[in-house]
Design a protein around this motif. Sequence first.
Motif, short mmCIF file in Angstrom:
data_model
loop_
_atom_site.label_atom_id
_atom_site.label_comp_id
_atom_site.label_asym_id
_atom_site.label_seq_id
_atom_site.Cartn_x
_atom_site.Cartn_y
_atom_site.Cartn_z
N SER A 57 -28.30 -43.51 -20.39
CA SER A 57 -29.76 -43.52 -20.41
C SER A 57 -30.31 -42.16 -20.01
CB SER A 57 -30.30 -44.61 -19.47
OG SER A 57 -29.80 -44.41 -18.17
N GLU A 58 -31.60 -41.94 -20.30
CA GLU A 58 -32.20 -40.61 -20.15
C GLU A 58 -32.23 -40.10 -18.71
OE1 GLU A 58 -35.89 -40.01 -22.07
OE2 GLU A 58 -35.15 -40.56 -24.05
N ASP A 59 -32.19 -40.99 -17.73
CA ASP A 59 -32.23 -40.53 -16.34
C ASP A 59 -31.04 -39.64 -16.01
OD1 ASP A 59 -31.03 -43.22 -16.67
OD2 ASP A 59 -30.41 -42.93 -14.59
N LYS A 60 -29.88 -39.90 -16.64
CA LYS A 60 -28.69 -39.05 -16.42
C LYS A 60 -28.95 -37.65 -16.99
CE LYS A 60 -25.75 -42.46 -15.15
NZ LYS A 60 -26.63 -43.61 -15.22
N TYR A 61 -29.56 -37.60 -18.17
CA TYR A 61 -29.84 -36.30 -18.79
C TYR A 61 -30.82 -35.48 -17.96
CZ TYR A 61 -32.01 -32.94 -21.95
OH TYR A 61 -32.52 -31.79 -22.50
N PHE A 62 -31.85 -36.15 -17.42
CA PHE A 62 -32.86 -35.44 -16.63
C PHE A 62 -32.35 -35.06 -15.23
CE2 PHE A 62 -36.12 -37.47 -19.48
CZ PHE A 62 -36.60 -36.27 -20.00
N GLY A 63 -31.14 -35.52 -14.89
CA GLY A 63 -30.57 -35.17 -13.58
C GLY A 63 -31.27 -35.87 -12.44
N LEU A 64 -31.70 -37.13 -12.66
CA LEU A 64 -32.39 -37.88 -11.62
C LEU A 64 -31.38 -38.57 -10.72
CD1 LEU A 64 -35.24 -39.49 -13.78
CD2 LEU A 64 -35.30 -37.37 -12.48
N ASP A 65 -31.75 -38.76 -9.46
CA ASP A 65 -30.89 -39.43 -8.50
C ASP A 65 -30.82 -40.91 -8.85
OD1 ASP A 65 -29.57 -40.45 -6.37
OD2 ASP A 65 -30.83 -39.54 -4.84
N THR A 66 -29.62 -41.38 -9.23
CA THR A 66 -29.50 -42.75 -9.74
C THR A 66 -29.88 -43.82 -8.73
OG1 THR A 66 -27.15 -42.62 -9.19
CG2 THR A 66 -27.74 -42.24 -11.48
N SER A 67 -29.80 -43.52 -7.43
CA SER A 67 -30.13 -44.53 -6.42
C SER A 67 -31.62 -44.80 -6.36
CB SER A 67 -29.62 -44.07 -5.05
OG SER A 67 -30.32 -42.91 -4.65
#
Length: 644
Positions: free
Chosen positions: A611-621
Amino acid sequence: MDAKHSHTAISTAGLLIALGIIYGDIGTSPLYVMKAIVPERITPMLVYGGISCVFWTLTLQTTIKYVLLTLNADNNGEGGIFSLYALVRRRGPWLSAVAIIGGSALLADGVITPPISVSSAIEGLEAVYPGIPTVPIVIGIIAGLFLLQSFGTQIVGKAFGPIMLVWFSMLAVLGIHGVMMHPEILKALNPYYAYDLLVNYPGGFWLLGAVFLCTTGAEALYSDLGHCGKGNIRISWIFVKTCLVLNYMGQGGWLIAHQGEMLNKRNPFYELMPEWFLLIGISIATIAAIIASQALITGSFTLVAEAIRLNMWPKVKLNYPTDVKGQLYVPSMNRLLLFGCIGVVLYFQRSENMEAAYGLAITLTMLMTTLLLTMWLYSKKVPLAAIALFVVVYGAIEASFLIANLIKFPHGGWVSLAIGATLVSVMYVWLRAFYIKRRLTEFVKIDPYMDALKELSDDDTVPKYATHLVFMTSAERASEIESKIIYSIFQKRPKRADIYWFVHVDTTDEPYTMEYKVHELAPDDAFRITFRLGFRVEQRINLYFRKVVEDLVRNKEVDITSRYESLSKQHVTGDFRFVVLEKFLSVENEFPWVEKLVMQAYFYIKQFIASEDKYFGLDTSSVKVEKVPLVITPVRDVALKRVL
């Protein structure tokens, strides 16, 4: 030193780096070019004409087109077909098709470069150990090379320059040794011999497909512009070209000394070596082939990263294993290239079979570069007569190479074209889907919702969702927001927060832009942050957002202390929660058939990537991914009848 000067500055270290990372592909071509041009019986016409063709191809194609002309088309010091496209993309939407075809063909032929370079080097062992199984050794070397990618190539990269200096010096010394066998080979510099071969030798024109192998690395030379600068490339190319030409001449000298004989499986490159030097020469050739493969893999990662930021490739995970500027690792691409290279080795077995497949796709890349470069020359107000001359000369040269390479199609050329066609399909689907989604995403003015947002923030009857709620938005205007975000805040599940943040990422046509703007939408309650990031900048939005918030706190523009009474006394910072809206295809759709196919393909591919959150480098927690329906054309007339 200003940026412009640094792109042309020349230094000893820069020249050594250029040798190490730019000339791998073109520098290892002497391993297989002459073997491809002289497949069976050695004749003077074939040898003189072949070397003449190689020399003039290196001069016209590599030196004049790429080193002298194309390197000027830099995008803030960065090169490559996508950087060139970024410079001219506003000149017409059709140019995206040109960039897609060129980029896909470059990646496709790249699947054959490591196998052909490593196989050509390892097969030299057959002169010492006849019957040695080369395929397992080649696969082992290639697999090891790809497994090393995740660690970064910073340490190995420092050794590349000196090793390639040894390699090119060896090419020159061996070449001089060969020329001394038959000094008259120097006559091959006369273009008449090239003309004679192409016009008078039976099937001579089709030999251009083999000749073309000497310049396949020219496109990579342009792609790596950002690593070394045009000044270092131009100076180092003088040395590299001299060594290459000497070696081709030397191989020609050896071939003429054995005219009338059948070449069989002998490689004129290794025949130049004295027997005592053979194992040393094979070792150096193998290391040079590994370096050539490494440069290509790094180039492929860069190409994919640029394609992602130009909305031409799925937003796959990008890793940055070291602090070296521009060095990155794309796990998904690494796996695809690894399987592709092993498949090529198993399918073709030997380098001479790979020669038959190599080069067909790269001619398409060079033609596409010529088209984009023509548009760039036009944008720079170059006289039309000069542009016309450029188009006629290079259109004719590259069209001839393409036609001659078509003979390779049934002998394996179809492999690289099939891979290229698959990549073109993915890029087309992704770009078309991007425009379809952008057209159908509904944006609303954000101002009318500000009062309701403040009231929700103060409403104690609604459980607090987060202290700081951060939405990723695609709205380009600061005054607008997606209607789906408003729906998510107020209706899906009322999301009460102390402060609402709306973050937008704008990818620029410059490679390394790092800027941001802050718009205060409601004092102490809502902010919008717009990041302007270059198409080669790592998307670490979590980190950048934290940095912006720290600056705002330092400037006393916002208070991020938790507003819970008990925590506020302790000056505890409130929690941050990101919300990413991920679209899915609604069942309530009526499609035009082309858009239906595009969107079905888009969502089919999307299920295999993160999903896009991985690409944007967001903290998964601290990320919530919300699914929202993408309605292309809602069904208007429903033939529904009420009955009693």
